[in-house]
Scaffold this motif. Structure first.
Motif, PDB file in Angstrom:
ATOM      1  N   ARG A  48     -18.207  -2.353 -14.927  1.00 12.91           N
ATOM      2  CA  ARG A  48     -18.278  -2.716 -16.346  1.00 12.91           C
ATOM      3  C   ARG A  48     -19.728  -2.684 -16.852  1.00 12.91           C
TER       4      ARG A  48
ATOM      5  N   THR B 182     -18.116   4.112 -22.019  1.00 13.24           N
ATOM      6  CA  THR B 182     -17.627   4.374 -23.376  1.00 13.24           C
ATOM      7  C   THR B 182     -18.740   4.907 -24.270  1.00 13.24           C
TER       8      THR B 182
ATOM      9  N   GLU C  89     -10.058   7.164 -30.225  1.00 12.97           N
ATOM     10  CA  GLU C  89     -10.221   6.257 -29.087  1.00 12.97           C
ATOM     11  C   GLU C  89      -8.922   5.506 -28.862  1.00 12.97           C
TER      12      GLU C  89
ATOM     13  N   ASP D 111      -6.971   2.602 -26.355  1.00 10.72           N
ATOM     14  CA  ASP D 111      -7.079   1.562 -25.338  1.00 10.72           C
ATOM     15  C   ASP D 111      -5.816   1.602 -24.487  1.00 10.72           C
TER      16      ASP D 111
ATOM     17  N   ALA E  22      -4.965  -0.138 -22.052  1.00  5.41           N
ATOM     18  CA  ALA E  22      -4.462  -1.443 -21.642  1.00  5.41           C
ATOM     19  C   ALA E  22      -3.319  -1.901 -22.545  1.00  5.41           C
ATOM     20  N   SER E  23      -3.383  -1.538 -23.828  1.00  3.33           N
ATOM     21  CA  SER E  23      -2.349  -1.960 -24.774  1.00  3.33           C
ATOM     22  C   SER E  23      -1.465  -0.800 -25.246  1.00  3.33           C
ATOM     23  N   ASN E  24      -1.833   0.421 -24.875  1.00  6.40           N
ATOM     24  CA  ASN E  24      -1.022   1.599 -25.235  1.00  6.40           C
ATOM     25  C   ASN E  24      -0.720   2.383 -23.956  1.00  6.40           C
ATOM     26  N   ASN E  25       0.015   1.754 -23.066  1.00  9.26           N
ATOM     27  CA  ASN E  25       0.176   2.324 -21.728  1.00  9.26           C
ATOM     28  C   ASN E  25       1.564   2.875 -21.438  1.00  9.26           C
TER      29      ASN E  25
ATOM     30  N   ASP F 151      -9.712   4.723 -22.848  1.00 10.94           N
ATOM     31  CA  ASP F 151     -10.420   3.697 -22.099  1.00 10.94           C
ATOM     32  C   ASP F 151      -9.448   2.920 -21.214  1.00 10.94           C
ATOM     33  N   GLU F 152      -9.959   2.440 -20.058  1.00 12.03           N
ATOM     34  CA  GLU F 152      -9.136   1.706 -19.077  1.00 12.03           C
ATOM     35  C   GLU F 152      -7.885   2.515 -18.728  1.00 12.03           C
TER      36      GLU F 152
ATOM     37  N   THR G 133     -12.621   4.532 -16.692  1.00 12.03           N
ATOM     38  CA  THR G 133     -11.972   3.504 -15.887  1.00 12.03           C
ATOM     39  C   THR G 133     -12.972   2.799 -14.982  1.00 12.03           C
TER      40      THR G 133
END
Length: 518
Positions: free
Chosen positions: A46, A51, A90, A92, A94-97, A124-125, A154
């Motif tokens: 991190r 990014t 962009e 994410d 983590a919330s759009n998996n 991202d992620e 990642t």
């Protein structure tokens, strides 16, 4: 509205990226030669700039400048900075998996860029995508439409399927060295007219542990206090946490047997609000780091720490032996277990520190200087010597007698022999030649017997007799003579492979009587 430092001072060109020169060089050359790939994978811990670099790459392929790209000042670069550029998307993960999210992405890539030269998708992620989502992404990632670029970021590349990894150009982001972090934060403080001492900045950089974002977040906290002058004490007060520096210092105090200093340091840590149980866990992790660096030459990946902190741990691990690390880890583990059910975990930790610093743990396993005549309990049971007609009982059952010439059965011989080799190998590496082929068979008040697997090893042991006797004296406090024999060979008479003479002497020493063999 106030903007956090890590956002306000986010790099707008490749020249201002900290500590990732190897990646910057690759991307700048590709942009200049117009040879960028269709899919990139940015990996790293991190706060190291994944990014940010992805946005810079998106700027570079869409920048309208005729010179160095990205320029950071053209309309496209400004729009990407502000997040209003239509051709940079962009996501994410983590919330759009889910699979549906990736299907929507596959539909959108069919449309050409609206403003720029390339349409860039920054995911991202990406390791958070489901297995179905990964499968839905495969074909598009391998053969995307013309003028489409994917950048996956990642912190855990090991969670990505091999099929995804093989379709991307992988670039690994390293932890930023403390010196680079220090210079970067110093320039920010100068721009903001903040006076901060070098020692305070060094403490911030050390606690950042190679993460630019973490370092700027800590600096942000320090600046939020409102003062234009920041000292090391101010940083310590604001952090309120225990960094690697504290564990290095308290471990040093324990190694020097300075119990008072170690207890005072613990008191300061707990007074700052650190949870005592968490402190135990972190301290055990520090001992684990010492153990790893003692055997692994390049432990950066295993420890997941900055190179500077690893250097400090390596230096400390050279001054502590494996037996001491083992003892301290076991004692901390026992204390942690007891603390789960205790209302006074601090007292248990303080007692643990006293044990470690005073050497009580070593005394429980190895004899000290005045304990050479180790006492043993003679069990009140009938002793029968094979091949002898004499039977005898001790006059006093369970009588405590001195170990004057008899074997010390209570001694952990394997542990003592290992400790002797640890000391010997520190002086000369040739000791390792006899580590495997020997074992410590017996330790008495005046001698210690070593059994060798073959005559060659036995001869080498005899050549090292003086050194072995010196080290045995160093560990036990008593000068003992080395006796060495080859496994299976006996000096006295034997019966069915049993050394009768040795058994006879042992029995005479324990019982205090003369035994006649017939």
């Amino acid at each position: 509205m106030y903007t956090a430092l890590y956002r306000a001072y986010r790099p707008e060109t490749f020249d201002t990226v900290l500590g990732q020169e190897h990646i910057v060089k690759i991307l700048k050359n590709q942009i200049a030669a117009d040879s960028t790939g269709h899919a990139y994978l940015f990996c790293g811990t991190r706060g190291t700039g994944k990014t940010t670099t992805a946005r810079l790459l998106a700027k570079g392929v869409n920048c309208t400048s005729e010179n160095v790209r990205p320029c950071g000042v053209c309309e496209n670069c400004k729009a990407i900075k502000d997040g209003t550029f239509m051709d940079v998307i962009e996501i994410d993960a983590a919330s759009n998996n889910g699979v549906d999210n990736i299907r929507e992405l596959r539909e959108s890539v069919k449309y050409p860029p609206v403003v720029g030269r390339k349409k860039v998708y920054i995911i991202d992620e990406v390791h958070m995508l489901s297995s179905g989502a990964f499968n839905a992404l495969l074909k598009t990632l391998e053969e995307p439409p013309e003028n489409v670029l994917f950048i996956l970021a990642t912190t855990e590349p090991q969670k990505l399927p091999a099929t995804i990894l093989s379709r991307c150009l992988r670039l690994d982001f390293r932890r930023v060295p403390e010196k680079v972090l220090l210079e970067g934060m110093k320039s920010i403080c100068a721009a903001m007219e903040i006076r901060i001492t070098d020692s305070a900045l060094a403490l911030v950089a050390a606690n950042a542990d190679g993460s630019v974002r973490d370092g700027l977040s800590i600096l942000d906290q320090c600046l939020s206090a409102g003062s234009k002058d920041i000292s090391r004490e101010d940083v310590l007060e604001i952090l309120g946490t225990v960094g690697e520096e504290v564990f290095l210092e308290i471990t040093d105090a324990v190694m020097r047997h300075n119990t008072a200093e170690a207890l005072i340091m613990l008191d300061k840590v707990l007074a700052d609000g650190k949870d005592v149980r968490q402190f135990m866990k972190d301290w055990m992790s520090h001992y684990r780091n010492l153990l790893i660096t003692k055997f692994v030459n390049k432990a950066e990946d295993m420890l997941n720490m900055s190179s500077e902190n690893i250097e400090r741990i390596c230096e400390q691990s050279q001054r502590i032996d494996v037996a001491e690390i083992n003892n301290h880890i076991m004692e901390l583990a026992k204390t942690m277990s007891d603390a789960k059910w205790s209302t006074q975990p601090r007292i248990l930790l303080e007692l643990c520190i006293v044990k470690m610093a005073t050497g009580l743990l070593q005394k429980s396993t190895l004899p000290s200087g005045n304990d050479a005549a180790v006492t043993t309990v003679i069990k009140a049971e009938r002793t029968v010597i094979s091949g002898a007609k004499t039977e005898a009982k001790p006059s006093a059952p369970a009588e405590l007698v001195s170990n004057g010439g008899e074997a010390n059965d209570d001694l952990d011989k394997d542990r003592l022999w290992h400790a002797i080799f640890e000391t010997g190998e520190a002086a000369t590496a040739s000791f390792n030649l006899i580590r495997v082929g020997t074992e410590l068979a017996e330790v008495t008040a005046h001698t210690f017997s070593v059994t060798a697997s073959n005559t060659v090893t036995a001869d080498y042991v005899k050549n090292k007799q003086r050194e072995l006797e010196d080290i045995m004296e160093q560990h036990t406090g008593v000068r003992r003579q080395l006796l060495c024999k080859v496994k299976g060979n006996c000096d006295g008479p034997t019966q069915n492979g049993i050394d009768i003479e040795s058994i006879k002497k042992n029995a005479e020493n324990k019982l205090g009587i003369n035994i006649e063999l017939v």
